[in-house]
Design a protein around this motif. Structure first.
Motif, PDB file in Angstrom:
ATOM      1  N   PHE A  46      -5.484  10.016  -8.546  1.00  0.00           N
ATOM      2  CA  PHE A  46      -5.491   9.197  -7.318  1.00  0.00           C
ATOM      3  C   PHE A  46      -4.145   8.580  -7.157  1.00  0.00           C
ATOM      4  N   GLN A  47      -3.450   8.097  -7.815  1.00  0.00           N
ATOM      5  CA  GLN A  47      -2.202   7.502  -7.541  1.00  0.00           C
ATOM      6  C   GLN A  47      -1.034   8.638  -6.858  1.00  0.00           C
ATOM      7  N   TYR A  48      -1.383   9.894  -7.315  1.00  0.00           N
ATOM      8  CA  TYR A  48      -0.436  10.990  -7.054  1.00  0.00           C
ATOM      9  C   TYR A  48      -0.948  11.462  -5.656  1.00  0.00           C
ATOM     10  N   ALA A  49      -1.999  11.586  -5.359  1.00  0.00           N
ATOM     11  CA  ALA A  49      -2.525  11.795  -4.174  1.00  0.00           C
ATOM     12  C   ALA A  49      -2.144  10.545  -2.998  1.00  0.00           C
ATOM     13  N   TRP A  50      -2.247   9.376  -3.514  1.00  0.00           N
ATOM     14  CA  TRP A  50      -2.057   8.235  -2.746  1.00  0.00           C
ATOM     15  C   TRP A  50      -0.440   8.097  -2.099  1.00  0.00           C
ATOM     16  N   MET A  51       0.330   8.607  -3.194  1.00  0.00           N
ATOM     17  CA  MET A  51       1.790   8.757  -2.816  1.00  0.00           C
ATOM     18  C   MET A  51       2.291  10.114  -2.299  1.00  0.00           C
ATOM     19  N   ASN A  59      -4.771  13.105   2.275  1.00  0.00           N
ATOM     20  CA  ASN A  59      -6.111  13.088   2.978  1.00  0.00           C
ATOM     21  C   ASN A  59      -7.347  12.663   1.782  1.00  0.00           C
ATOM     22  N   ARG A  60      -6.953  13.471   0.607  1.00  0.00           N
ATOM     23  CA  ARG A  60      -8.062  13.206  -0.429  1.00  0.00           C
ATOM     24  C   ARG A  60      -8.139  11.796  -0.828  1.00  0.00           C
ATOM     25  N   ALA A  61      -7.012  11.141  -1.081  1.00  0.00           N
ATOM     26  CA  ALA A  61      -6.895   9.830  -1.301  1.00  0.00           C
ATOM     27  C   ALA A  61      -7.496   8.911  -0.242  1.00  0.00           C
ATOM     28  N   LEU A  62      -6.980   9.119   1.104  1.00  0.00           N
ATOM     29  CA  LEU A  62      -7.712   8.276   2.206  1.00  0.00           C
ATOM     30  C   LEU A  62      -9.062   8.565   2.339  1.00  0.00           C
ATOM     31  N   GLU A 127      -6.068  -5.658   3.743  1.00  0.00           N
ATOM     32  CA  GLU A 127      -4.707  -5.468   3.176  1.00  0.00           C
ATOM     33  C   GLU A 127      -4.307  -3.905   3.959  1.00  0.00           C
ATOM     34  N   SER A 128      -5.278  -3.338   4.016  1.00  0.00           N
ATOM     35  CA  SER A 128      -5.229  -1.739   4.602  1.00  0.00           C
ATOM     36  C   SER A 128      -5.273  -2.058   6.220  1.00  0.00           C
ATOM     37  N   GLN A 129      -5.847  -2.993   6.616  1.00  0.00           N
ATOM     38  CA  GLN A 129      -5.618  -2.930   8.145  1.00  0.00           C
ATOM     39  C   GLN A 129      -4.490  -3.719   8.541  1.00  0.00           C
ATOM     40  N   HIS A 130      -3.929  -4.816   7.831  1.00  0.00           N
ATOM     41  CA  HIS A 130      -2.780  -5.502   8.414  1.00  0.00           C
ATOM     42  C   HIS A 130      -1.530  -5.402   7.730  1.00  0.00           C
ATOM     43  N   ALA A 131      -1.561  -4.833   6.564  1.00  0.00           N
ATOM     44  CA  ALA A 131      -0.274  -4.292   5.909  1.00  0.00           C
ATOM     45  C   ALA A 131      -0.180  -3.475   5.034  1.00  0.00           C
ATOM     46  N   TYR A 132      -0.682  -1.969   5.962  1.00  0.00           N
ATOM     47  CA  TYR A 132      -1.035  -0.904   5.207  1.00  0.00           C
ATOM     48  C   TYR A 132       0.103  -0.208   4.313  1.00  0.00           C
ATOM     49  N   GLU A 133       1.363  -0.429   4.796  1.00  0.00           N
ATOM     50  CA  GLU A 133       2.447   0.168   4.094  1.00  0.00           C
ATOM     51  C   GLU A 133       2.567  -0.624   2.784  1.00  0.00           C
ATOM     52  N   HIS A 134       2.075  -1.733   2.561  1.00  0.00           N
ATOM     53  CA  HIS A 134       1.972  -2.322   1.198  1.00  0.00           C
ATOM     54  C   HIS A 134       0.765  -2.059   0.329  1.00  0.00           C
ATOM     55  N   LEU A 135      -0.439  -1.485   0.922  1.00  0.00           N
ATOM     56  CA  LEU A 135      -1.428  -1.249   0.096  1.00  0.00           C
ATOM     57  C   LEU A 135      -1.087  -0.012  -0.920  1.00  0.00           C
ATOM     58  N   GLN A 136      -1.557  -0.495  -2.153  1.00  0.00           N
ATOM     59  CA  GLN A 136      -1.307   0.155  -3.490  1.00  0.00           C
ATOM     60  C   GLN A 136      -2.340   1.081  -4.116  1.00  0.00           C
ATOM     61  N   ALA A 137      -2.201   1.852  -4.621  1.00  0.00           N
ATOM     62  CA  ALA A 137      -3.275   2.992  -5.146  1.00  0.00           C
ATOM     63  C   ALA A 137      -3.992   1.994  -6.278  1.00  0.00           C
ATOM     64  N   ARG A 138      -3.357   1.279  -6.930  1.00  0.00           N
ATOM     65  CA  ARG A 138      -4.191   0.411  -7.909  1.00  0.00           C
ATOM     66  C   ARG A 138      -5.219  -0.577  -7.201  1.00  0.00           C
ATOM     67  N   ALA A 142      -8.956  -0.260  -8.009  1.00  0.00           N
ATOM     68  CA  ALA A 142      -9.531  -1.360  -8.612  1.00  0.00           C
ATOM     69  C   ALA A 142     -10.883  -1.628  -7.715  1.00  0.00           C
ATOM     70  N   ALA A 143     -10.770  -1.803  -6.415  1.00  0.00           N
ATOM     71  CA  ALA A 143     -11.892  -1.978  -5.466  1.00  0.00           C
ATOM     72  C   ALA A 143     -13.040  -0.935  -5.532  1.00  0.00           C
ATOM     73  N   VAL A 144     -12.541   0.221  -5.706  1.00  0.00           N
ATOM     74  CA  VAL A 144     -13.410   1.411  -5.803  1.00  0.00           C
ATOM     75  C   VAL A 144     -14.440   1.333  -7.011  1.00  0.00           C
ATOM     76  N   LEU A 145     -13.698   0.980  -8.258  1.00  0.00           N
ATOM     77  CA  LEU A 145     -14.477   0.868  -9.472  1.00  0.00           C
ATOM     78  C   LEU A 145     -15.330  -0.282  -9.539  1.00  0.00           C
TER      79      LEU A 145
END
Length: 169
Positions: A46-51, A59-62, A127-138, A142-145
């Motif tokens: 997931f982190q690989y796809a996110w980065m 798009n897989r991560a998004l 975070e994804s709405q207001h500081a998208y560039e700071h949102l991290q894969a982790r 964590a939220a998905v799990l």
């Protein structure tokens, strides 16, 4: 200023029924999105796809993040609409907490882990709405799990509870 007519109990119940169907559909979409990171929503994949810079990989991560948001938004709507319906039908008294989460917790319909998951997902979504560039894969991982662990039980419990509410036309 015009006021909206009151929403009837039957209309609220229909809205809840539609939400439950939409949540089941979104859950299936999420399972498909997570399958791209098998087994068990692998963090490294997931982190690989996110980065990734490759649009298809990214798009897989998004897709996972989008489903996380969709399920969260519908779950919050299910919670608030269910509590409004229960209040309207007199199943939640006037002395109950005004906050829908607190009202459900008092009725033992919302557990602390479920509330924590909702809060974590909301923070991630914000975070994804207001500081998208700071949102991290982790954060997303964590939220998905947390959501996958708690949302199905909460949805099923609320669905059963609402089905048992005495709605008359």
């Amino acid at each position: 200023m015009t006021s909206r007519p009151p929403v009837g109990a039957a209309a609220r119940r229909q809205n809840i029924d539609r939400l439950l169907v939409a949540l089941a559909r979104s859950d299936a979409q999420m399972q498909t999105a997570l399958a791209a990171f098998a087994p068990n929503f692998d963090f490294q994949a997931f982190q690989y796809a996110w980065m990734a810079t490759d649009p298809e990989e990214r798009n897989r991560a998004l897709l996972v993040r989008g489903n996380l948001d969709d399920i969260h938004n519908m779950l919050v709507k299910l919670i608030t609409t269910s509590v409004k319906l229960a209040r309207q039908l007199g199943q939640i008294g006037p002395d109950a907490p005004k906050d829908p989460y607190e009202a459900l917790a008092q009725l033992k319909l919302l557990t602390r882990p479920e509330r924590n998951s909702l809060d974590l997902t909301l923070a991630t979504r914000n975070e994804s709405q207001h500081a998208y560039e700071h949102l991290q894969a982790r954060q997303v991982h964590a939220a998905v799990l947390a959501q996958r662990k708690t949302a199905p039980g909460l949805i099923a419990r609320l669905g059963r509870w609402v089905t048992e509410l005495p709605v008359t036309s």
